[in-house]
Design a protein around this motif. Structure first.
Motif, mmCIF file in Angstrom:
data_model
loop_
_atom_site.group_PDB
_atom_site.id
_atom_site.type_symbol
_atom_site.label_atom_id
_atom_site.label_comp_id
_atom_site.label_asym_id
_atom_site.label_seq_id
_atom_site.Cartn_x
_atom_site.Cartn_y
_atom_site.Cartn_z
ATOM 1 N N ASN A 13 -18.454 -40.187 -9.595
ATOM 2 C CA ASN A 13 -17.078 -40.617 -9.804
ATOM 3 C C ASN A 13 -16.428 -40.925 -8.465
ATOM 4 O OD1 ASN A 13 -17.268 -40.233 -12.586
ATOM 5 N ND2 ASN A 13 -16.606 -38.094 -12.446
ATOM 6 N N ASN A 44 -15.869 -38.468 -5.295
ATOM 7 C CA ASN A 44 -16.797 -37.344 -5.296
ATOM 8 C C ASN A 44 -17.866 -37.530 -4.223
ATOM 9 O OD1 ASN A 44 -15.407 -36.305 -7.442
ATOM 10 N ND2 ASN A 44 -17.107 -36.401 -8.896
ATOM 11 N N ILE A 88 -12.427 -34.623 -7.016
ATOM 12 C CA ILE A 88 -11.095 -34.453 -7.595
ATOM 13 C C ILE A 88 -11.259 -34.093 -9.069
ATOM 14 C CG2 ILE A 88 -8.867 -35.535 -8.032
ATOM 15 C CD1 ILE A 88 -9.513 -35.170 -5.077
ATOM 16 N N PHE A 89 -10.634 -32.990 -9.477
ATOM 17 C CA PHE A 89 -10.660 -32.553 -10.868
ATOM 18 C C PHE A 89 -9.216 -32.379 -11.328
ATOM 19 C CE2 PHE A 89 -10.747 -29.126 -14.076
ATOM 20 C CZ PHE A 89 -11.589 -29.722 -15.006
ATOM 21 N N LYS A 90 -8.820 -33.206 -12.287
ATOM 22 C CA LYS A 90 -7.449 -33.195 -12.804
ATOM 23 C C LYS A 90 -6.433 -33.336 -11.675
ATOM 24 C CE LYS A 90 -8.519 -30.581 -16.996
ATOM 25 N NZ LYS A 90 -8.200 -29.379 -17.837
ATOM 26 N N GLY A 91 -6.737 -34.230 -10.749
ATOM 27 C CA GLY A 91 -5.801 -34.543 -9.676
ATOM 28 C C GLY A 91 -5.796 -33.552 -8.530
ATOM 29 N N ARG A 92 -6.711 -32.579 -8.533
ATOM 30 C CA ARG A 92 -6.738 -31.556 -7.487
ATOM 31 C C ARG A 92 -8.111 -31.516 -6.843
ATOM 32 N NH1 ARG A 92 -5.325 -26.250 -10.614
ATOM 33 N NH2 ARG A 92 -5.492 -25.366 -8.510
ATOM 34 N N SER A 140 -11.621 -30.116 -5.739
ATOM 35 C CA SER A 140 -12.485 -29.140 -6.400
ATOM 36 C C SER A 140 -13.846 -29.125 -5.718
ATOM 37 C CB SER A 140 -12.651 -29.471 -7.890
ATOM 38 O OG SER A 140 -13.418 -30.656 -8.041
ATOM 39 N N THR A 166 -17.797 -28.018 -7.050
ATOM 40 C CA THR A 166 -18.600 -27.590 -8.182
ATOM 41 C C THR A 166 -20.044 -27.413 -7.720
ATOM 42 O OG1 THR A 166 -17.178 -28.894 -9.655
ATOM 43 C CG2 THR A 166 -19.269 -28.093 -10.555
ATOM 44 N N GLN A 224 -17.273 -23.341 -10.233
ATOM 45 C CA GLN A 224 -16.347 -24.384 -9.798
ATOM 46 C C GLN A 224 -15.080 -23.745 -9.257
ATOM 47 O OE1 GLN A 224 -15.804 -27.911 -12.241
ATOM 48 N NE2 GLN A 224 -13.602 -27.938 -11.817
ATOM 49 N N ASN A 228 -11.126 -24.781 -7.860
ATOM 50 C CA ASN A 228 -10.094 -25.807 -7.816
ATOM 51 C C ASN A 228 -9.006 -25.385 -6.837
ATOM 52 O OD1 ASN A 228 -11.353 -27.329 -9.943
ATOM 53 N ND2 ASN A 228 -10.516 -25.848 -11.404
ATOM 54 N N THR A 270 -5.164 -26.491 -4.597
ATOM 55 C CA THR A 270 -3.955 -27.311 -4.543
ATOM 56 C C THR A 270 -4.020 -28.211 -3.318
ATOM 57 O OG1 THR A 270 -2.805 -25.576 -3.302
ATOM 58 C CG2 THR A 270 -2.567 -25.559 -5.697
#
Length: 443
Positions: free
Chosen positions: A52, A55, A75-79, A81, A83, A93, A95, A97
């Motif tokens: 993605n 990434n 980036i996972f949900k805009g933050r 991350s 994994t 994983q 996450n 801010t």
């Protein structure tokens, strides 16, 4: 001996003395000297994968079992991350801010010699750089700490600052490595510093601001203590202010001690876009310093100087260059621990120099730029030399004597992330390259 035996040996002798037979050894010798026909090294594409956007995939043997795990920073949900995977299964994983900083996202290594590697991931929260400390070893407690490093002035310019380099070094010899980070503010005055996070004592050290635009760090030891040479150049991005007499209209020889103070007063080289690089040079267990300084006042070229650790010059040469690239030289250590200097100051060849600045090897080959690191792709104890050729999308890999070239094709003009060597137990290793969002696996 009967008559049949006599006739056989007579016929065999006649055949062996025939001119067509006598020429065979010479033909074989000539054939062996022809480059590229019988190259025993090759590089084959195993597979590709599409990540993605944003990434980055990396392989590391975190638990020292001989098999590389892989992890993805993205980036996972805009933050931000991170994994972690065993083969294809995600087992952990984290996450965060904020955002990822420009350039370096993380550094990893075994900081306390327990054969387990930690990951130190950098994020930016509002105007603060944060170091996130992670233990990604499967089945063990994830130790997640967060440490404030420094403030960054907000700017509307995307490349206003960068983390240019990140490494792990035990600065105070307490058995636990510090996280050492080079931060450069591009279009603002500060900070242009090296920082060190002392994890054991939960403290942060910082070097003086050095004005010039920092590029990379080269560590070495002197009397058992770490020293850090900082590559930098005169970016010319601000004109009306200085930092302790230093500014980015000049470049400097910058060497920091274990407390990140100047080991010597910085040596100035004036001129816009002039670069000052300092490499440690090892030869028969002795350590020297190599400086490469671009000179453009008279003839265009580079001044290479080898000095002792006290800064006394031992040998200096000037090399005229027909190349415009700033990074014309890099170094690597061979399997005996001696340093070799790699350069491409002529458009159609690359050269190897020894610690006396004498050319030991040459090869006719056209390159666009040298890389800054050379991994041991086949784990034979010697690094492979990797660089971009002038052909778009072509990577060239050489042995450390400039022989046995192999070429691989990747996407053109994309951002190339650092190579990962993939450990596979007793099987030969593979390696991975990511260009933008395309991941290439090679053997």
């Amino acid at each position: 001996m009967n008559i049949l035996s006599k006739n056989f040996f007579k016929s065999a002798g006649t055949m062996l003395l025939h001119p067509a037979v006598l020429v065979i050894p010479f033909a074989v010798a000539v054939w062996l000297m022809i480059p590229g026909i019988h190259n025993k090294y090759k590089c084959e594409l195993v597979s590709t994968m599409l990540q993605n956007e944003g990434n980055v995939c990396t392989y590391v043997d975190f638990d020292s079992d001989g098999f590389s795990e892989h992890f993805i920073t993205g980036i996972f949900k805009g933050r931000p991350s991170a994994t972690f995977y065993n083969k294809t299964e995600a087992y952990q994983q984290f996450n965060f801010t904020g955002l990822y900083p420009p350039s370096e996202r993380f550094v990893c290594g075994d900081i306390n010699n327990d054969l387990k590697k930690e990951l130190f991931l950098f994020t930016v929260v509002n105007d603060s750089i944060i170091i996130n400390v992670i233990n990604p070893v499967k089945g063990e407690q994830a130790v997640l700490q967060q440490k404030f490093l420094t403030l960054m002035k907000k700017s509307g310019i995307e490349s206003a600052w960068e983390i240019q380099d990140a490494q792990l070094h035990d600065l105070n010899n307490d058995g636990t490595s510090e996280v050492v980070i080079l931060v450069t503010a591009g279009y603002q005055k500060k900070p242009r510093r090296v920082y060190a996070y002392d994890i054991a004592n939960d403290t942060v050290l910082a070097s003086p601001d050095f004005g010039a635009n920092g590029l990379a760090m080269h560590p070495y030891t002197e009397n058992g203590r770490i020293r850090i040479a900082v590559d930098n150049y005169a970016s010319g991005n601000y004109y009306n202010d200085t930092t302790g007499g230093m500014n980015d209209l000049s470049s400097y020889r910058i060497i920091l001690d274990e407390n990140l103070n100047f080991r010597f007063p910085p040596v100035e080289e004036k001129g816009d876009f002039v670069m000052y690089r300092t490499f440690p040079i090892y030869h028969n267990r002795d350590t020297f310093l190599l400086t490469t300084v671009m000179e453009n006042q008279k003839d265009a070229g580079w001044r290479l100087t080898v000095s002792d650790l006290a800064g006394k010059s031992l040998k200096s040469i000037f090399i005229a260059s027909d190349q415009e690239s700033l990074k014309l030289f890099s170094t690597f250590n061979d399997r005996s621990g001696n340093t070799r200097i790699l350069g491409f100051y002529k458009a159609d060849q690359i050269v190897l120099l020894d610690h006396n600045l004498e050319v030991t090897h040459r090869r006719k080959i056209k390159t666009e730029r040298l890389w800054e690191y050379y991994p041991d792709l086949d784990l034979d104890g010697s690094p492979e030399l990797i660089f971009n050729s002038i052909e778009p999308g072509e990577i060239v890999i050489l042995r450390d004597n400039l022989r046995s070239p192999v070429r691989i094709e990747i996407a053109e003009n994309g951002y190339l992330h650092p190579i990962s060597v993939i450990l596979r137990g007793e099987k030969p290793p593979h390696f991975m390259m990511q260009v933008d969002s395309i991941v290439y696996y090679f053997r």
